[in-house]
Scaffold this motif. Structure first.
Motif, PDB file in Angstrom:
ATOM      1  N   SER A  82       0.806  -1.219   0.000  1.00 32.75           N
ATOM      2  CA  SER A  82       0.000   0.000   0.000  1.00 32.75           C
ATOM      3  C   SER A  82       0.839   1.269   0.000  1.00 32.75           C
ATOM      4  CB  SER A  82      -0.930  -0.002   1.217  1.00 32.75           C
ATOM      5  OG  SER A  82      -0.169  -0.213   2.393  1.00 32.75           O
ATOM      6  N   SER A  83       2.118   1.171   0.407  1.00 35.41           N
ATOM      7  CA  SER A  83       2.986   2.354   0.448  1.00 35.41           C
ATOM      8  C   SER A  83       4.443   1.904   0.528  1.00 35.41           C
ATOM      9  CB  SER A  83       2.661   3.211   1.676  1.00 35.41           C
ATOM     10  OG  SER A  83       3.015   2.508   2.851  1.00 35.41           O
ATOM     11  N   GLY A  84       5.353   2.864   0.360  1.00 35.52           N
ATOM     12  CA  GLY A  84       6.774   2.556   0.530  1.00 35.52           C
ATOM     13  C   GLY A  84       7.081   2.191   1.977  1.00 35.52           C
ATOM     14  N   GLN A  85       6.384   2.846   2.895  1.00 27.92           N
ATOM     15  CA  GLN A  85       6.579   2.542   4.310  1.00 27.92           C
ATOM     16  C   GLN A  85       6.285   1.070   4.598  1.00 27.92           C
ATOM     17  OE1 GLN A  85       8.442   5.386   5.385  1.00 27.92           O
ATOM     18  NE2 GLN A  85       7.520   4.647   7.257  1.00 27.92           N
ATOM     19  N   SER A  86       5.146   0.584   4.089  1.00 23.75           N
ATOM     20  CA  SER A  86       4.806  -0.810   4.384  1.00 23.75           C
ATOM     21  C   SER A  86       5.737  -1.765   3.646  1.00 23.75           C
ATOM     22  CB  SER A  86       3.329  -1.110   4.093  1.00 23.75           C
ATOM     23  OG  SER A  86       2.975  -0.719   2.811  1.00 23.75           O
ATOM     24  N   ILE A 108      19.133   7.609   5.617  1.00 25.64           N
ATOM     25  CA  ILE A 108      17.943   7.064   4.964  1.00 25.64           C
ATOM     26  C   ILE A 108      16.779   8.033   5.122  1.00 25.64           C
ATOM     27  CG2 ILE A 108      18.632   4.639   5.186  1.00 25.64           C
ATOM     28  CD1 ILE A 108      16.804   4.482   7.665  1.00 25.64           C
ATOM     29  N   TYR A 109      15.726   7.743   4.402  1.00 24.66           N
ATOM     30  CA  TYR A 109      14.501   8.545   4.418  1.00 24.66           C
ATOM     31  C   TYR A 109      13.990   8.724   5.852  1.00 24.66           C
ATOM     32  CZ  TYR A 109       9.570   9.527   3.383  1.00 24.66           C
ATOM     33  OH  TYR A 109       8.314  10.066   3.330  1.00 24.66           O
ATOM     34  N   GLY A 110      13.547   9.922   6.181  1.00 22.74           N
ATOM     35  CA  GLY A 110      13.092  10.228   7.538  1.00 22.74           C
ATOM     36  C   GLY A 110      11.989   9.302   8.032  1.00 22.74           C
ATOM     37  N   GLY A 152      20.151  -0.268   3.430  1.00 19.89           N
ATOM     38  CA  GLY A 152      20.622   1.046   2.981  1.00 19.89           C
ATOM     39  C   GLY A 152      19.796   1.542   1.801  1.00 19.89           C
ATOM     40  N   GLU A 153      19.984   2.805   1.429  1.00 15.68           N
ATOM     41  CA  GLU A 153      19.293   3.379   0.261  1.00 15.68           C
ATOM     42  C   GLU A 153      20.306   3.666  -0.843  1.00 15.68           C
ATOM     43  OE1 GLU A 153      16.992   6.858   1.384  1.00 15.68           O
ATOM     44  OE2 GLU A 153      15.725   5.688   2.725  1.00 15.68           O
ATOM     45  N   THR A 154      19.985   3.264  -2.067  1.00 17.29           N
ATOM     46  CA  THR A 154      20.882   3.523  -3.202  1.00 17.29           C
ATOM     47  C   THR A 154      21.280   4.994  -3.208  1.00 17.29           C
ATOM     48  OG1 THR A 154      19.556   1.940  -4.458  1.00 17.29           O
ATOM     49  CG2 THR A 154      21.146   3.256  -5.701  1.00 17.29           C
ATOM     50  N   GLY A 156      20.374   8.195  -0.898  1.00 19.84           N
ATOM     51  CA  GLY A 156      19.717   8.565   0.360  1.00 19.84           C
ATOM     52  C   GLY A 156      18.817   9.787   0.186  1.00 19.84           C
ATOM     53  N   ASN A 157      17.613   9.693   0.747  1.00 17.05           N
ATOM     54  CA  ASN A 157      16.658  10.790   0.690  1.00 17.05           C
ATOM     55  C   ASN A 157      16.485  11.357   2.102  1.00 17.05           C
ATOM     56  OD1 ASN A 157      14.527  12.531   0.244  1.00 17.05           O
ATOM     57  ND2 ASN A 157      13.006  10.954  -0.101  1.00 17.05           N
ATOM     58  N   PRO A 158      16.879  12.585   2.401  1.00 15.93           N
ATOM     59  CA  PRO A 158      17.303  13.639   1.479  1.00 15.93           C
ATOM     60  C   PRO A 158      18.821  13.890   1.482  1.00 15.93           C
ATOM     61  CG  PRO A 158      16.658  14.629   3.555  1.00 15.93           C
ATOM     62  CD  PRO A 158      16.650  13.132   3.756  1.00 15.93           C
ATOM     63  N   VAL A 181      18.032  -3.145  -0.114  1.00 18.66           N
ATOM     64  CA  VAL A 181      18.330  -1.804  -0.621  1.00 18.66           C
ATOM     65  C   VAL A 181      17.045  -1.118  -1.075  1.00 18.66           C
ATOM     66  CG1 VAL A 181      19.563  -0.476  -2.381  1.00 18.66           C
ATOM     67  CG2 VAL A 181      20.679  -2.430  -1.309  1.00 18.66           C
ATOM     68  N   ASP A 182      16.791   0.063  -0.531  1.00 19.78           N
ATOM     69  CA  ASP A 182      15.669   0.892  -0.972  1.00 19.78           C
ATOM     70  C   ASP A 182      16.147   1.672  -2.196  1.00 19.78           C
ATOM     71  OD1 ASP A 182      13.896   3.066  -1.349  1.00 19.78           O
ATOM     72  OD2 ASP A 182      13.286   3.053   0.750  1.00 19.78           O
ATOM     73  N   ASN A 183      15.528   1.363  -3.340  1.00 15.24           N
ATOM     74  CA  ASN A 183      15.999   1.926  -4.614  1.00 15.24           C
ATOM     75  C   ASN A 183      15.059   3.016  -5.146  1.00 15.24           C
ATOM     76  OD1 ASN A 183      17.942   1.876  -6.712  1.00 15.24           O
ATOM     77  ND2 ASN A 183      16.624   0.586  -7.996  1.00 15.24           N
ATOM     78  N   HIS A 203      10.878  -0.368  -2.688  1.00 14.87           N
ATOM     79  CA  HIS A 203      10.529   0.873  -3.381  1.00 14.87           C
ATOM     80  C   HIS A 203       9.352   1.574  -2.730  1.00 14.87           C
ATOM     81  CE1 HIS A 203      12.715   1.200  -7.196  1.00 14.87           C
ATOM     82  NE2 HIS A 203      12.818  -0.114  -7.148  1.00 14.87           N
ATOM     83  N   SER A 204       9.411   2.898  -2.743  1.00 10.76           N
ATOM     84  CA  SER A 204       8.202   3.680  -2.653  1.00 10.76           C
ATOM     85  C   SER A 204       7.888   3.975  -4.114  1.00 10.76           C
ATOM     86  CB  SER A 204       8.450   4.985  -1.882  1.00 10.76           C
ATOM     87  OG  SER A 204       7.388   5.878  -2.161  1.00 10.76           O
ATOM     88  N   THR A 205       6.869   3.312  -4.670  1.00 16.40           N
ATOM     89  CA  THR A 205       6.526   3.546  -6.082  1.00 16.40           C
ATOM     90  C   THR A 205       5.816   4.889  -6.243  1.00 16.40           C
ATOM     91  OG1 THR A 205       4.454   2.310  -5.807  1.00 16.40           O
ATOM     92  CG2 THR A 205       6.361   1.077  -6.633  1.00 16.40           C
ATOM     93  N   THR A 206       5.508   5.510  -5.099  1.00 17.10           N
ATOM     94  CA  THR A 206       4.868   6.825  -5.065  1.00 17.10           C
ATOM     95  C   THR A 206       5.678   7.876  -5.831  1.00 17.10           C
ATOM     96  OG1 THR A 206       4.333   6.203  -2.786  1.00 17.10           O
ATOM     97  CG2 THR A 206       3.821   8.458  -3.438  1.00 17.10           C
ATOM     98  N   LYS A 207       6.993   7.720  -5.849  1.00 22.63           N
ATOM     99  CA  LYS A 207       7.881   8.745  -6.396  1.00 22.63           C
ATOM    100  C   LYS A 207       8.031   8.555  -7.918  1.00 22.63           C
ATOM    101  CE  LYS A 207       8.078   9.478  -2.006  1.00 22.63           C
ATOM    102  NZ  LYS A 207       9.096   8.948  -1.122  1.00 22.63           N
ATOM    103  N   PHE A 208       9.247   8.330  -8.421  1.00 28.42           N
ATOM    104  CA  PHE A 208       9.455   8.308  -9.868  1.00 28.42           C
ATOM    105  C   PHE A 208       8.723   7.164 -10.582  1.00 28.42           C
ATOM    106  CE2 PHE A 208      13.221  10.599  -8.357  1.00 28.42           C
ATOM    107  CZ  PHE A 208      13.191  11.716  -9.185  1.00 28.42           C
TER     108      PHE A 208
HETATM  109  C1  LIG Z   1       8.981   8.311   0.175  1.00 36.42           C
HETATM  110  C2  LIG Z   1       9.955   7.286   0.542  1.00 36.42           C
HETATM  111  C3  LIG Z   1       9.575   6.185   1.351  1.00 36.42           C
HETATM  112  C4  LIG Z   1       8.189   6.039   1.902  1.00 36.42           C
HETATM  113  O1  LIG Z   1       7.279   5.788   0.891  1.00 36.42           O
HETATM  114  P1  LIG Z   1       5.718   6.156   0.953  1.00 36.42           P
HETATM  115  O2  LIG Z   1       5.231   5.654  -0.360  1.00 36.42           O
HETATM  116  O3  LIG Z   1       5.581   7.624   1.154  1.00 36.42           O
HETATM  117  O4  LIG Z   1       5.154   5.374   2.096  1.00 36.42           O
HETATM  118  C5  LIG Z   1      10.544   5.233   1.625  1.00 36.42           C
HETATM  119  N1  LIG Z   1      11.797   5.354   1.174  1.00 36.42           N
HETATM  120  C6  LIG Z   1      12.199   6.404   0.414  1.00 36.42           C
HETATM  121  C7  LIG Z   1      13.615   6.480  -0.055  1.00 36.42           C
HETATM  122  C8  LIG Z   1      11.291   7.399   0.070  1.00 36.42           C
HETATM  123  O5  LIG Z   1      11.694   8.452  -0.664  1.00 36.42           O
END
Ligand SMILES: *Cc1c(COP(=O)(O)O)cnc(C)c1O
Length: 430
Positions: A82-86, A108-110, A152-154, A156-158, A181-183, A203-208
């Motif tokens: 349902s989200s990147g968090q989950s 890593i992402y906050g 780790g994140e490929t 890092g955000n931000p 790895v969070d990509n 992935h958070s597919t919410t982004k790109f």
């Molecule tokens: C936004 C983001 C998340 C969280 O994803 P949501 O879809 O907002 O739950 C996790 N990791 C990274 C790197 C992100 O940018």
């Protein structure tokens, strides 16, 4: 499809119409599925059938998105959430429980940091944060008998740090744990962590991946390579959830039965079943729609981002710019190695004059939008000190790497000259 080029996989991967079928991926908007006899339903409950029964546990539209993500990441299976968090939460809950230990990069992402440092801690899972720039040997030195994953994140955000994936993979291999790895910010168009040794990609597919700001979603992809039968010093299985009989499925052993798709099968059959963090068919459709153009979008995103980063970097009213695609950046070499096509489209910069100047600049922008989002077709800006990190004192903000004047910028797909002109007119006003 596996042997086709990346662009072809984006366009045709996972769903291809047969004669007389819709050319576009159909949105199957149904909670449940009809069967003629009870035996067919029983097979579904025993995981002996690939068909569907109830949309919390999957649907044809969501299946197609998962297959596409797995294909693009060179993985063997995918699981949408349902989200990147989950996605990050269940990737870890699939293989660890109260009493276990995880090692994660700090940059890593906050939202993920909070999940790891606060919420998972309350669940009894101890996440230890490390500087991602230490050596593989130094990472291994943090190993405990109960360590179960390295994260780790490929990109890092931000922080916009670039993960040395091969180094992390080496450390994970030595510790006998999977590398996750969070990509999200790189996307498979710019980097495929599995090619460098990652075992699980999130992935958070919410982004790109979606790219158009329509759908919150996530995905977990497995490489199919990790040996879940691995044992600890005492000969006990380190991953009993994967490689020992599961009581909720009549003693089924996920690794034995599903092999290189075992991780995602268990995610769906146990974690999404129990936690309910399913992706909706409509969101899967929209995300799939976005992925069809991922490669062309990322190509333009990085082209615009590099030029905007250079423009800002040379501007007298800008203090500094962090973008790993800029020569001289701390992570420039890693960026060239892991993202040869470009270091993504997100950067941060500080305007001279601190917080007041940063806020003024954002208010003067006309084309770019102030939004809590990155990875959109529209150029997006955010001032963390007055928004995402506003509850922190200035001291605490600085400790978190948030300069009071820092602006996070995600460069969109508008005409490059228009994006730069927007910043030019805004900078003239401060
Ligand atoms: C936004 C983001 C998340 C969280 O994803 P949501 O879809 O907002 O739950 C996790 N990791 C990274 C790197 C992100 O940018």
């Amino acid at each position: 499809m596996k042997n086709k080029g990346f662009e072809t996989k984006c366009v045709h991967g996972a769903y291809q119409a047969e004669s007389g079928q819709p050319q576009n991926l159909p949105i199957v908007q149904s909670t449940t599925y009809r069967y003629y006899n009870g035996q067919d339903v029983a097979e579904l409950f025993d995981l002996d059938s690939p068909n569907h029964m109830y949309a919390r546990l999957g649907s044809p539209t969501v299946d197609a998105l998962e297959q596409k993500m797995a294909l693009l990441e060179n993985g063997t299976a995918g699981m949408a959430t349902s989200s990147g968090q989950s996605a990050n939460l269940i990737a870890l809950l699939n293989i660890c429980q109260a009493g276990d230990h995880i090692i994660s990069a700090t940059n890593i992402y906050g939202g993920t940091y909070n999940l790891f440092a606060v919420t998972m801690k309350k669940m009894g899972i101890d996440v230890e944060f490390i500087d991602q720039d230490i050596s593989a040997e130094e990472i291994v030195a943090h190993k405990k008998p109960n360590t179960r994953a390295l994260f780790g994140e490929t990109l890092g955000n931000p922080a916009l740090s670039v993960l040395d994936i091969e180094k992390f993979a080496r450390a994970a291999g030595e510790m006998g744990v999977p590398l996750i790895v969070d990509n999200t910010l790189a996307t498979p168009a710019l980097c495929r962590p599995i090619d460098y040794g990652a075992d699980i990609v999130t992935h958070s597919t919410t982004k790109f991946s979606d790219g158009h700001g329509t759908s919150v979603g996530g995905c977990v992809i497995e490489s199919g390579r990790f040996d879940w039968n691995i044992t600890d010093e005492n000969g006990n299985k380190k991953y009993p959830s994967m490689a020992e009989p599961d009581e909720s499925y009549h003693g089924l052993n996920f690794y034995e039965k599903f092999g290189e798709a075992a991780f995602c099968t268990r995610l769906k059959a146990v974690l999404v079943r129990d936690l309910g963090c399913t992706m909706a068919p409509m969101n899967a459709y929209l995300t799939h729609q976005g992925l069809q153009t991922l490669d062309v979008r990322m190509e333009r995103h990085v082209k615009n981002a590099k030029a905007v980063a250079e423009y800002l970097n040379n501007h007298p009213k800008i203090d500094w710019v962090v973008y790993p695609g800029l020569e001289g950046d701390k992570y420039y070499e890693e960026a060239c190695k892991y993202m040869p096509k470009g270091a993504g489209a997100v950067m941060s910069f500080v305007v001279k004059g601190g917080r007041a100047a940063g806020e003024k600049l954002m208010e003067c922008l006309k084309l770019s939008s102030i939004v809590v989002h990155v990875g959109d077709i529209r150029t997006s800006v955010l001032h963390p000190a007055s928004t995402t990190h506003r509850q922190l004192s200035e001291e605490a903000q600085l400790a978190a790497g948030i300069d009071p004047g820092l602006i996070r910028l995600s460069v969109g797909l508008e005409t490059l000259e228009d994006i730069i002109a927007d910043f030019e007119q805004a900078l003239e006003q401060i």
